[in-house]
Design a protein around this motif. Structure first.
Motif, mmCIF file in Angstrom:
data_model
loop_
_atom_site.group_PDB
_atom_site.id
_atom_site.type_symbol
_atom_site.label_atom_id
_atom_site.label_comp_id
_atom_site.label_asym_id
_atom_site.label_seq_id
_atom_site.Cartn_x
_atom_site.Cartn_y
_atom_site.Cartn_z
ATOM 1 N N SER A 122 -46.558 -75.004 -41.849
ATOM 2 C CA SER A 122 -45.108 -75.085 -42.052
ATOM 3 C C SER A 122 -44.410 -75.955 -41.009
ATOM 4 C CB SER A 122 -44.495 -73.682 -42.035
ATOM 5 O OG SER A 122 -44.737 -73.033 -40.804
ATOM 6 N N THR A 170 -50.341 -62.986 -46.886
ATOM 7 C CA THR A 170 -49.947 -62.675 -45.516
ATOM 8 C C THR A 170 -49.399 -63.923 -44.822
ATOM 9 O OG1 THR A 170 -51.597 -60.911 -45.345
ATOM 10 C CG2 THR A 170 -50.763 -61.824 -43.285
ATOM 11 N N GLN A 171 -50.063 -65.069 -45.030
ATOM 12 C CA GLN A 171 -49.554 -66.318 -44.475
ATOM 13 C C GLN A 171 -48.183 -66.655 -45.066
ATOM 14 O OE1 GLN A 171 -52.323 -69.747 -44.062
ATOM 15 N NE2 GLN A 171 -53.837 -68.424 -45.065
ATOM 16 N N ARG A 230 -45.975 -64.597 -46.316
ATOM 17 C CA ARG A 230 -44.957 -63.666 -45.814
ATOM 18 C C ARG A 230 -44.470 -64.090 -44.417
ATOM 19 N NH1 ARG A 230 -44.114 -62.381 -50.285
ATOM 20 N NH2 ARG A 230 -44.968 -60.581 -51.389
ATOM 21 N N SER A 231 -45.367 -64.615 -43.615
ATOM 22 C CA SER A 231 -44.995 -65.067 -42.281
ATOM 23 C C SER A 231 -44.021 -66.243 -42.362
ATOM 24 C CB SER A 231 -46.248 -65.465 -41.495
ATOM 25 O OG SER A 231 -45.913 -65.966 -40.227
ATOM 26 N N VAL A 232 -44.306 -67.193 -43.248
ATOM 27 C CA VAL A 232 -43.419 -68.343 -43.415
ATOM 28 C C VAL A 232 -42.082 -67.899 -44.010
ATOM 29 C CG1 VAL A 232 -43.102 -70.556 -44.596
ATOM 30 C CG2 VAL A 232 -45.336 -69.965 -43.634
ATOM 31 N N GLU A 233 -42.130 -66.990 -44.991
ATOM 32 C CA GLU A 233 -40.887 -66.486 -45.589
ATOM 33 C C GLU A 233 -40.016 -65.782 -44.545
ATOM 34 O OE1 GLU A 233 -42.961 -65.759 -49.982
ATOM 35 O OE2 GLU A 233 -42.604 -64.081 -48.608
ATOM 36 N N ALA A 234 -40.655 -65.026 -43.654
ATOM 37 C CA ALA A 234 -39.903 -64.354 -42.586
ATOM 38 C C ALA A 234 -39.259 -65.377 -41.653
ATOM 39 C CB ALA A 234 -40.829 -63.425 -41.804
ATOM 40 N N GLU A 235 -39.969 -66.458 -41.393
ATOM 41 C CA GLU A 235 -39.433 -67.538 -40.558
ATOM 42 C C GLU A 235 -38.197 -68.152 -41.234
ATOM 43 O OE1 GLU A 235 -40.820 -72.088 -39.518
ATOM 44 O OE2 GLU A 235 -42.365 -70.538 -39.687
#
Length: 488
Positions: free
Chosen positions: A125, A446-447, A449-454
């Protein structure tokens, strides 16, 4: 005086007959095999501004590629489908839900690509990080590098990418490059880019060239919007990012301080063959070269992961809107939550119904868009849908200016995702050649979700209360832009 009156009367009769003939012909010709909303928009344009409306319809009214190119796509699809029918594309993950299997069949029937197991997919990302990762992969090449990007520019940000191509070309690696004609012509560094490709000895072609004096012409606003890189059939990249600076080197973007935010995926495993197949199909379309004797497309190897992946090509070369059908199917399949990231969200009736129905079924739906718009018409058309989405229960996140959130993705529950080059607008459904990748596997989610949280942390939520305070002039602009979005 009498003669003048008679002549004027005859002219009036001729004009009236011509006008009536055009209107009747439009009713017969325009709606054929066209969505009702698009047909109505074209008819209104022809009826209210006949000369301009007819001219525009003749210029851009046919959303399909020339017959010869569509025939090539059919040949490629048949070859891929038949050749891969009995091949082993890795071990698939067990216990796939029935809806997932049915969507895989849909994609297979429409786009020919098989579902492949034993793949690894790494999300990137960071904008410069993805350019650096692609350059590193290129430097590992031993036989060939395939580069296909909507926009390809040599500049300070991409210099190492081009250096990597020059290095491998110097030691005999074949470098093939495709770039969209209309998206690159007249842009900063276009001529410099072409000179650099020539100097390194790359084999390059323009995609969908509009060069009537060279016998190359199709609807001028058709675009090859795909972004992909393949190295030796072992490693591939795809996603939303072009090979250019995050400002696109445009003065208007630099003046406004705009920077693009994107997402790419580094892929290893059997699905790389499908990404390569998309490149080879576009190469064949532009050069008539199949490269079958040089590249064994289905000589695949397992990757260091166990993700199930399927590539979905779409665009005017296909009979159906492959990406739209998949997006709608995923929305109807969702049981818990859907998270959509789309810089240009201009849905047709089917997609709007699917996303609002998901909310009404109790599915948690989030939509990420940009607070700032870089294309006024699309920006206002997109805004015209916010009220109905908010009232249905969609949570809208606006990525804050001066950044343009350009990533394109969707996650369904905690098991399935799709990433690629396709926006959720009518241009990407009907006019652009796109590439998307369907992925099944919790590790990849999981990857995501991490980008979406960012993205969520860098966005603000748009509420219905805020939206209802929009001034009348904005509503008028939004609604007018919404009407024009149907003109395909």
């Amino acid at each position: 005086m009498i003669t003048f009156t008679i002549e004027a009367t005859w002219w009036l009769v001729l004009v009236s007959v011509f006008d009536l003939t055009v209107r009747i012909a439009a009713i017969i010709i325009v709606p054929r095999n066209r969505r009702p909303t698009a047909a109505m928009a074209w008819l209104l344009a022809i009826y209210f501004i006949p000369l301009i409306g007819v001219f525009l319809f003749l210029l851009i009214g046919n959303p399909r590629l020339p017959r010869a190119r569509r025939k090539k796509q059919d040949q490629i699809n048949t070859y891929i489908h038949d050749t891969s029918e009995s091949l082993d594309f890795g071990t698939l993950r067990p216990h796939a839900p029935a809806w997932f299997r049915s969507l895989v069949t849909l994609n297979r029937n429409l786009g020919a690509m098989p579902l492949a197991g034993d793949n690894a997919a790494e999300l990137i990302s960071d904008y410069q990080g993805s350019l650096d990762a692609m350059a590193a992969a290129i430097r590992e090449a031993e036989r060939y590098v395939h580069v296909e990007f909507y926009i390809l520019q040599t500049d300070a940000a991409t210099d190492d990418f081009f250096h990597a191509l020059e290095e491998v070309a110097a030691r005999g690696v074949v470098v093939r490059v495709l770039l969209d004609h209309w998206a690159n012509r007249g842009k900063p560094f276009y001529k410099k880019t072409i000179r650099r490709l020539d100097a390194m000895g790359a084999q390059w072609r323009l995609m969908l060239p509009v060069q009537p004096f060279k016998g190359k012409y199709q609807r001028p606003d058709l675009r090859n919007h795909r972004k992909l890189l393949v190295v030796d059939g072992r490693v591939a990249f795809t996603g939303s990012q072009n090979v250019t600076d995050s400002t696109y080197n445009l003065k208007k973007n630099i003046k406004r301080g705009l920077h693009w935010v994107d997402m790419m995926v580094r892929i290893q495993g059997p699905v790389v063959a499908s990404v390569n197949a998309v490149f080879l199909s576009d190469w064949y379309s532009e050069t008539d070269e199949t490269l079958r004797d040089e590249i064994d497309l289905f000589d695949v190897a397992s990757g260091p992961g166990d993700l199930d992946c399927q590539i979905i090509p779409s665009g005017p070369g296909f009979e159906f809107q492959n990406n739209l059908k998949l997006f709608a199917g995923l929305l109807y399949a969702a049981q818990e939550r859907v998270i959509v990231v789309s810089p240009y969200f201009v849905p047709d009736e089917a997609l709007l119904l699917a996303i609002t129905t998901a909310c009404q079924r109790g599915v948690h739906v989030e939509l990420f868009v940009s607070e700032e718009g870089d294309q006024a018409l699309v920006y206002h058309a997109q805004r015209s849908y916010y009220e109905s989405l908010l009232r249905a229960g969609v949570k809208i996140w606006m990525y804050q200016r001066p950044f343009i959130l350009h990533s394109k993705s969707m996650t369904i529950d905690d098991e399935v995702a799709i990433v690629g080059s396709s926006n959720m607008d009518m241009r990407s459904f009907g006019l652009n050649l796109e590439i998307s990748m369907l992925v099944r596997g919790e590790e990849f989610i999981t990857q995501m979700r991490s980008v979406e949280a960012e993205y969520r942390a860098l966005s603000r939520e748009l509420t219905l209360e805020e939206w209802e305070k929009q001034p009348l002039r904005s509503t008028v602009l939004d609604n007018l832009a919404r009407l024009t979005s149907a003109l395909q």
